[in-house]
Design a protein around this motif. Sequence first.
Motif, PDB file in Angstrom:
ATOM      1  N   PRO A  46       0.807  -1.234   0.000  1.00 35.09           N
ATOM      2  CA  PRO A  46       0.000   0.000   0.000  1.00 35.09           C
ATOM      3  C   PRO A  46       0.833   1.273   0.000  1.00 35.09           C
ATOM      4  CG  PRO A  46      -0.940  -1.587   1.530  1.00 35.09           C
ATOM      5  CD  PRO A  46       0.389  -2.118   1.127  1.00 35.09           C
ATOM      6  N   ILE A  47       1.929   1.283   0.789  1.00 33.40           N
ATOM      7  CA  ILE A  47       2.749   2.497   0.818  1.00 33.40           C
ATOM      8  C   ILE A  47       3.504   2.653  -0.492  1.00 33.40           C
ATOM      9  CG2 ILE A  47       4.805   1.434   1.851  1.00 33.40           C
ATOM     10  CD1 ILE A  47       3.371   4.966   2.543  1.00 33.40           C
ATOM     11  N   ALA A  48       3.880   1.543  -1.113  1.00 31.52           N
ATOM     12  CA  ALA A  48       4.546   1.620  -2.423  1.00 31.52           C
ATOM     13  C   ALA A  48       3.603   2.210  -3.460  1.00 31.52           C
ATOM     14  CB  ALA A  48       5.016   0.234  -2.851  1.00 31.52           C
ATOM     15  N   LEU A  49       2.341   1.781  -3.409  1.00 30.78           N
ATOM     16  CA  LEU A  49       1.348   2.306  -4.341  1.00 30.78           C
ATOM     17  C   LEU A  49       1.114   3.798  -4.096  1.00 30.78           C
ATOM     18  CD1 LEU A  49      -0.767   1.768  -6.548  1.00 30.78           C
ATOM     19  CD2 LEU A  49      -2.400   1.202  -4.730  1.00 30.78           C
ATOM     20  N   SER A  50       1.011   4.186  -2.834  1.00 30.21           N
ATOM     21  CA  SER A  50       0.802   5.597  -2.496  1.00 30.21           C
ATOM     22  C   SER A  50       1.963   6.458  -2.971  1.00 30.21           C
ATOM     23  CB  SER A  50       0.632   5.764  -0.986  1.00 30.21           C
ATOM     24  OG  SER A  50      -0.466   5.027  -0.503  1.00 30.21           O
ATOM     25  N   MET A  51       3.176   5.937  -2.829  1.00 33.28           N
ATOM     26  CA  MET A  51       4.351   6.718  -3.191  1.00 33.28           C
ATOM     27  C   MET A  51       4.580   6.785  -4.692  1.00 33.28           C
ATOM     28  SD  MET A  51       5.212   8.096  -0.498  1.00 33.28           S
ATOM     29  CE  MET A  51       6.531   8.988  -1.315  1.00 33.28           C
ATOM     30  N   SER A  52       3.876   5.967  -5.464  1.00 31.72           N
ATOM     31  CA  SER A  52       3.948   6.130  -6.913  1.00 31.72           C
ATOM     32  C   SER A  52       3.368   7.492  -7.299  1.00 31.72           C
ATOM     33  CB  SER A  52       3.192   5.003  -7.624  1.00 31.72           C
ATOM     34  OG  SER A  52       1.802   5.051  -7.307  1.00 31.72           O
ATOM     35  N   PHE A  53       2.343   7.922  -6.568  1.00 33.33           N
ATOM     36  CA  PHE A  53       1.787   9.261  -6.753  1.00 33.33           C
ATOM     37  C   PHE A  53       2.633  10.293  -6.020  1.00 33.33           C
ATOM     38  CE2 PHE A  53      -1.112  12.562  -4.961  1.00 33.33           C
ATOM     39  CZ  PHE A  53      -1.389  13.233  -6.140  1.00 33.33           C
ATOM     40  N   GLY A  54       3.051   9.960  -4.806  1.00 31.41           N
ATOM     41  CA  GLY A  54       3.836  10.890  -4.005  1.00 31.41           C
ATOM     42  C   GLY A  54       5.151  11.262  -4.647  1.00 31.41           C
ATOM     43  N   THR A  67       5.151  14.527   1.673  1.00 31.46           N
ATOM     44  CA  THR A  67       3.875  15.234   1.701  1.00 31.46           C
ATOM     45  C   THR A  67       2.710  14.279   1.487  1.00 31.46           C
ATOM     46  OG1 THR A  67       5.037  17.108   0.729  1.00 31.46           O
ATOM     47  CG2 THR A  67       2.631  17.210   0.743  1.00 31.46           C
ATOM     48  N   VAL A  68       2.966  13.195   0.754  1.00 37.21           N
ATOM     49  CA  VAL A  68       1.970  12.137   0.568  1.00 37.21           C
ATOM     50  C   VAL A  68       2.195  11.016   1.572  1.00 37.21           C
ATOM     51  CG1 VAL A  68       1.089  10.368  -1.001  1.00 37.21           C
ATOM     52  CG2 VAL A  68       1.612  12.665  -1.869  1.00 37.21           C
ATOM     53  N   GLY A  69       3.465  10.627   1.772  1.00 41.85           N
ATOM     54  CA  GLY A  69       3.787   9.523   2.664  1.00 41.85           C
ATOM     55  C   GLY A  69       3.366   9.772   4.097  1.00 41.85           C
ATOM     56  N   PHE A  70       3.565  11.005   4.582  1.00 44.75           N
ATOM     57  CA  PHE A  70       3.221  11.327   5.968  1.00 44.75           C
ATOM     58  C   PHE A  70       1.729  11.148   6.246  1.00 44.75           C
ATOM     59  CE2 PHE A  70       2.074  13.934   9.539  1.00 44.75           C
ATOM     60  CZ  PHE A  70       3.157  13.887  10.401  1.00 44.75           C
ATOM     61  N   PRO A  71       0.830  11.795   5.487  1.00 40.71           N
ATOM     62  CA  PRO A  71      -0.597  11.607   5.791  1.00 40.71           C
ATOM     63  C   PRO A  71      -1.088  10.188   5.550  1.00 40.71           C
ATOM     64  CG  PRO A  71      -0.325  12.935   3.809  1.00 40.71           C
ATOM     65  CD  PRO A  71       1.023  12.808   4.424  1.00 40.71           C
ATOM     66  N   GLY A  81       3.271  10.188  14.430  1.00 40.81           N
ATOM     67  CA  GLY A  81       3.826  11.238  13.593  1.00 40.81           C
ATOM     68  C   GLY A  81       5.322  11.098  13.386  1.00 40.81           C
ATOM     69  N   SER A  82       6.033  10.588  14.399  1.00 37.77           N
ATOM     70  CA  SER A  82       7.485  10.408  14.274  1.00 37.77           C
ATOM     71  C   SER A  82       7.821   9.381  13.199  1.00 37.77           C
ATOM     72  CB  SER A  82       8.078   9.977  15.621  1.00 37.77           C
ATOM     73  OG  SER A  82       7.481   8.771  16.072  1.00 37.77           O
ATOM     74  N   LEU A  83       6.987   8.355  13.071  1.00 40.39           N
ATOM     75  CA  LEU A  83       7.216   7.353  12.023  1.00 40.39           C
ATOM     76  C   LEU A  83       7.002   7.980  10.642  1.00 40.39           C
ATOM     77  CD1 LEU A  83       6.115   3.649  12.047  1.00 40.39           C
ATOM     78  CD2 LEU A  83       5.887   5.003   9.973  1.00 40.39           C
ATOM     79  N   GLY A  84       5.937   8.777  10.505  1.00 40.43           N
ATOM     80  CA  GLY A  84       5.684   9.456   9.240  1.00 40.43           C
ATOM     81  C   GLY A  84       6.823  10.378   8.860  1.00 40.43           C
ATOM     82  N   ARG A  85       7.354  11.105   9.857  1.00 37.83           N
ATOM     83  CA  ARG A  85       8.481  12.004   9.602  1.00 37.83           C
ATOM     84  C   ARG A  85       9.713  11.239   9.143  1.00 37.83           C
ATOM     85  NH1 ARG A  85       9.566  13.901  14.793  1.00 37.83           N
ATOM     86  NH2 ARG A  85      10.809  12.035  15.130  1.00 37.83           N
ATOM     87  N   GLY A 197       9.498  16.128   8.450  1.00 35.33           N
ATOM     88  CA  GLY A 197      10.036  15.389   7.305  1.00 35.33           C
ATOM     89  C   GLY A 197      10.004  16.177   6.012  1.00 35.33           C
ATOM     90  N   VAL A 198       9.323  17.298   5.998  1.00 41.47           N
ATOM     91  CA  VAL A 198       9.240  18.178   4.825  1.00 41.47           C
ATOM     92  C   VAL A 198       9.207  19.619   5.306  1.00 41.47           C
ATOM     93  CG1 VAL A 198       8.062  16.566   3.263  1.00 41.47           C
ATOM     94  CG2 VAL A 198       6.718  17.951   4.846  1.00 41.47           C
ATOM     95  N   GLY A 199       9.185  20.569   4.364  1.00 46.16           N
ATOM     96  CA  GLY A 199       9.010  21.964   4.749  1.00 46.16           C
ATOM     97  C   GLY A 199      10.060  22.904   4.212  1.00 46.16           C
ATOM     98  N   ILE A 200      11.323  22.466   4.184  1.00 47.00           N
ATOM     99  CA  ILE A 200      12.372  23.360   3.698  1.00 47.00           C
ATOM    100  C   ILE A 200      12.200  23.634   2.211  1.00 47.00           C
ATOM    101  CG2 ILE A 200      14.025  21.506   3.175  1.00 47.00           C
ATOM    102  CD1 ILE A 200      16.229  23.411   4.194  1.00 47.00           C
ATOM    103  N   ASP A 201      11.663  22.665   1.484  1.00 47.22           N
ATOM    104  CA  ASP A 201      11.410  22.856   0.052  1.00 47.22           C
ATOM    105  C   ASP A 201      10.355  23.933  -0.158  1.00 47.22           C
ATOM    106  OD1 ASP A 201       9.686  21.144   1.365  1.00 47.22           O
ATOM    107  OD2 ASP A 201       9.484  19.731  -0.281  1.00 47.22           O
ATOM    108  N   MET A 202       9.318  23.906   0.662  1.00 47.20           N
ATOM    109  CA  MET A 202       8.259  24.906   0.562  1.00 47.20           C
ATOM    110  C   MET A 202       8.789  26.302   0.883  1.00 47.20           C
ATOM    111  SD  MET A 202       6.133  26.846   2.716  1.00 47.20           S
ATOM    112  CE  MET A 202       5.882  25.941   4.233  1.00 47.20           C
ATOM    113  N   LEU A 203       9.668  26.414   1.893  1.00 54.63           N
ATOM    114  CA  LEU A 203      10.166  27.721   2.297  1.00 54.63           C
ATOM    115  C   LEU A 203      11.041  28.361   1.228  1.00 54.63           C
ATOM    116  CD1 LEU A 203      11.011  27.220   6.089  1.00 54.63           C
ATOM    117  CD2 LEU A 203       9.051  28.373   5.067  1.00 54.63           C
ATOM    118  N   ILE A 204      11.945  27.584   0.635  1.00 50.26           N
ATOM    119  CA  ILE A 204      12.803  28.177  -0.396  1.00 50.26           C
ATOM    120  C   ILE A 204      12.005  28.472  -1.658  1.00 50.26           C
ATOM    121  CG2 ILE A 204      13.625  26.049  -1.547  1.00 50.26           C
ATOM    122  CD1 ILE A 204      16.445  27.390  -1.496  1.00 50.26           C
TER     123      ILE A 204
END
Length: 360
Positions: A46-54, A67-71, A81-85, A197-204
């Motif tokens: 399931p996570i492999a399938l989700s990450m094909s989009f992510g 951004t997809v893997g975390f939710p 949340g720590s696992l998602g990060r 696990g994300v965020g620096i990309d959005m800031l720059i």
Amino acid sequence: MSTGTSAGESLKRLWPFGLWLLAFYGVWLFLVIYYDDWSTVISHWPIALSMSFGSYIAGSTPMGGGTVGFPVLVLLFDMPGSLGRNFGLAVQSIGMVSASIYIFSSRRPLDWGLLKPALLGAFIGTPLGAAFIAPFIPDLWVKLTFAIVWCSFGIMHLVKMQELISAEGVSNRWRSWDRIIGLAVGLSGGIVASITGVGIDMLIYATLVLLYRADLKVAIPTSVVIMAFASVCGIASNVALSKINPGLYFLDPEVYANWLAAAPIVALGAPFGALVVNLISRKPTLLLVSLLCIGQFVWTVVQEGVTGYALTGAIAGVLAVNFMFHILYHLGHDEEAEFESSSTNASRIPVQVATDDVSS
């Protein structure tokens, strides 16, 4: 004839990317075969399938695969949340690195003036955040921080979509501030990435498109590269810290299991996104992603039963981040107005200038 020659030269430039893929898939196959982990890969489909989009989102937008893997892991599968990060950082260390190598090989434009100091800031901020901030934030606030950051990003895009898409070149007005701005983005973004696990990309990306009025052809590849670097710093820091103090810096074994299933998907998915984004209109992809960003905020609030002061704080966080975007936009808008009223092009530089460091 010239078209064929040009295509052949473009393919020749991609040899580092091909070498990277051979090395990665060789190592991945060794791990799966040597440790007999085929059942792990299959059971985590399931996570492999989700990450094909992510992974496509990671390569084609200023948003990491996390951004997809975390939710998916945190909201859909009810993981901490720590696992998602940690999964986001781990999977991006393959997907975003893969996309970055493709970007370098194909000589995509990058804003090195801002990127270089941001890389230094991320190198400092990400490990510091992993060691001294992330472990002490309650799980609910890890989830809410993620939701707040990306909901704010989604709102900003919906409001400024047309202006962002139509921008060309890069403003030259703030170049004397590159080091300070880049370092600040790297430090703060690295800390945010260590938490979610994300965020620096959005800031720059936000800094480039709102303050520098940068073309998306420059802003998106630059955001991919900084997220790749921060992801490697982040997961390396978390692994090292888990060896030093496993109790405080716990690294769930499910991170590796999910990574093993998703890594071969994102290694190609993120570069594919980086390729496709130059062939199709960006507007549909950005519109979809913006709506998903806002939707995951609502999902988080509802699923976690966030009410009272926590809900007020979350909404205030969204407003605060958007206020920051608003300030950047007006500073950049003042520059845009100045440029439009001028009879020269001195206040802006063409996109090609940003590629000088890549092609040299």
